[in-house]
Design a protein around this motif. Structure first.
Motif, PDB file in Angstrom:
ATOM      1  N   GLN A   1       0.872  -1.171   0.000  1.00 19.64           N
ATOM      2  CA  GLN A   1       0.000   0.000   0.000  1.00 19.64           C
ATOM      3  C   GLN A   1       0.912   1.224   0.000  1.00 19.64           C
ATOM      4  O   GLN A   1       1.858   1.276   0.795  1.00 19.64           O
ATOM      5  CB  GLN A   1      -0.896  -0.012   1.244  1.00 19.64           C
ATOM      6  CG  GLN A   1      -1.880   1.133   1.334  1.00 19.64           C
ATOM      7  CD  GLN A   1      -2.723   1.066   2.613  1.00 19.64           C
ATOM      8  OE1 GLN A   1      -2.927   0.012   3.181  1.00 19.64           O
ATOM      9  NE2 GLN A   1      -3.197   2.218   3.061  1.00 19.64           N
TER      10      GLN A   1
ATOM     11  N   ASP B   1     -14.210  -4.770   2.457  1.00 24.22           N
ATOM     12  CA  ASP B   1     -14.227  -3.436   1.875  1.00 24.22           C
ATOM     13  C   ASP B   1     -13.124  -2.543   2.420  1.00 24.22           C
ATOM     14  O   ASP B   1     -13.047  -1.352   2.091  1.00 24.22           O
ATOM     15  CB  ASP B   1     -15.591  -2.772   2.123  1.00 24.22           C
ATOM     16  CG  ASP B   1     -16.728  -3.523   1.432  1.00 24.22           C
ATOM     17  OD1 ASP B   1     -16.466  -4.131   0.373  1.00 24.22           O
ATOM     18  OD2 ASP B   1     -17.861  -3.510   1.954  1.00 24.22           O
ATOM     19  N   ASP B   2     -12.265  -3.093   3.272  1.00 25.21           N
ATOM     20  CA  ASP B   2     -11.182  -2.326   3.875  1.00 25.21           C
ATOM     21  C   ASP B   2     -10.065  -2.124   2.856  1.00 25.21           C
ATOM     22  O   ASP B   2      -9.565  -3.083   2.270  1.00 25.21           O
ATOM     23  CB  ASP B   2     -10.661  -3.068   5.110  1.00 25.21           C
ATOM     24  CG  ASP B   2      -9.665  -2.256   5.914  1.00 25.21           C
ATOM     25  OD1 ASP B   2      -9.544  -1.035   5.658  1.00 25.21           O
ATOM     26  OD2 ASP B   2      -9.008  -2.842   6.798  1.00 25.21           O
ATOM     27  N   SER B   3      -9.658  -0.895   2.647  1.00 18.96           N
ATOM     28  CA  SER B   3      -8.612  -0.595   1.664  1.00 18.96           C
ATOM     29  C   SER B   3      -7.210  -0.706   2.259  1.00 18.96           C
ATOM     30  O   SER B   3      -6.213  -0.597   1.538  1.00 18.96           O
ATOM     31  CB  SER B   3      -8.812   0.820   1.107  1.00 18.96           C
ATOM     32  OG  SER B   3      -8.696   1.780   2.153  1.00 18.96           O
ATOM     33  N   GLN B   4      -7.116  -0.935   3.569  1.00 20.16           N
ATOM     34  CA  GLN B   4      -5.812  -0.974   4.228  1.00 20.16           C
ATOM     35  C   GLN B   4      -5.237  -2.395   4.207  1.00 20.16           C
ATOM     36  O   GLN B   4      -5.916  -3.355   4.547  1.00 20.16           O
ATOM     37  CB  GLN B   4      -5.933  -0.457   5.661  1.00 20.16           C
ATOM     38  CG  GLN B   4      -6.420   0.984   5.720  1.00 20.16           C
ATOM     39  CD  GLN B   4      -6.310   1.593   7.103  1.00 20.16           C
ATOM     40  OE1 GLN B   4      -5.489   1.193   7.912  1.00 20.16           O
ATOM     41  NE2 GLN B   4      -7.143   2.592   7.382  1.00 20.16           N
TER      42      GLN B   4
END
Length: 264
Positions: free
Chosen positions: A62, A89-92
């Motif tokens: 990331q 749905d977590d982008s991390q």
């Protein structure tokens, strides 16, 4: 069971600390190394360099923040899961799971949660709840399993040099510690604490206020073993020498070794 050394290391920026990582891998030669806080997108992960050093790589990067990786000496990690159930749905980039050397490995970078109270602390607790739910299935899967990483939890006051100035920090909050205890209550063994029940063992020393020279540390990097793996635990420790190197991460690698036969 193979005789294995498994380590977890918050590298705090893999591009700037690649020489330190390579020096540690060459000296200590862990069979499995879980890395956190890569702070680099996938395209900038130094895969070729690590492969040349003898390590197969699985990673989820990331830009600028977070990122996790699993390295395997003379082997290729077989990906099982990327991200926690419930956090699709977590982008991390915070969780990777792989089969390595006959072990199921969950590499995690649990959210810091500061400042608290607030949305970052709420996210920390939400993530922790999803980890607890997933960990139950891993605990019961019948395969030797380790959860390794930066949990951003100081489990007890024995795990910090001086809790008074940290009481408001998310790492020491009662809710944070309660989540960690619920995890252990499933049957996970905190390897380092199990083998060093009375010692003040630290894995993190802040860059500020001379924490490293004063040994003013925290224990927040943990290796938890499920009941199928725990009987093989032989030793556990911290490669504190890494924290004293030039341009060091503020964490030191934490490790365990496994015996070929059950020890208890």
């Amino acid at each position: 069971m193979k005789a294995l050394k498994i380590a977890t290391f918050n590298i705090n920026g893999i591009r700037s600390r690649l020489p330190a990582l390579l020096a540690w891998l060459e000296r200590e030669q862990p069979d499995i190394a879980c890395l956190q806080e890569l702070k680099a997108p996938d395209k900038d992960f130094p895969r070729a360099t690590l492969e040349a050093a003898g390590y197969g790589c699985l990673y989820q990067g990331q830009p600028a923040w977070n990122g996790v990786a699993i390295l395997a000496r003379d082997s290729e990690p077989l990906e099982v899961r990327r991200g926690l159930p419930g956090m699709q749905d977590d982008s991390q980039a915070r969780y990777l799971e792989a089969a390595v050397h006959g072990i199921l490995v969950g590499c995690l970078y649990l959210p810091n949660g500061n400042p608290q109270p607030g949305p970052k602390f709420d996210y920390k607790l939400q993530w922790f709840e999803c980890l607890i739910a997933h960990a139950q299935s891993l605990r019961d899967n019948g395969h030797p399993t380790v959860l390794a990483g930066d949990f951003n939890v100081v489990p007890t006051d024995l795990d910090i040099y001086d809790p008074r100035s940290w009481r408001k920090d998310a790492l020491l909050q009662p809710e944070t510690r309660a989540c960690y205890q619920r995890l252990l209550a499933q049957g996970w063994l905190d390897a380092l604490r199990h083998l060093h029940p009375e010692e003040r063992v630290y894995t993190f020393w802040d860059y500020f206020r001379n924490h490293w020279p004063r040994n003013a540390g925290l224990r927040i990097d943990h290796l938890l073993l499920n009941p199928d793996l725990a009987p093989y635990l032989k030793a556990a420790g911290v490669d504190a020498w890494v924290r004293n190197e030039t341009k060091a991460s503020d964490h030191a690698p934490t490790w365990i070794t496994l015996s070929t036969r059950k020890r208890h």
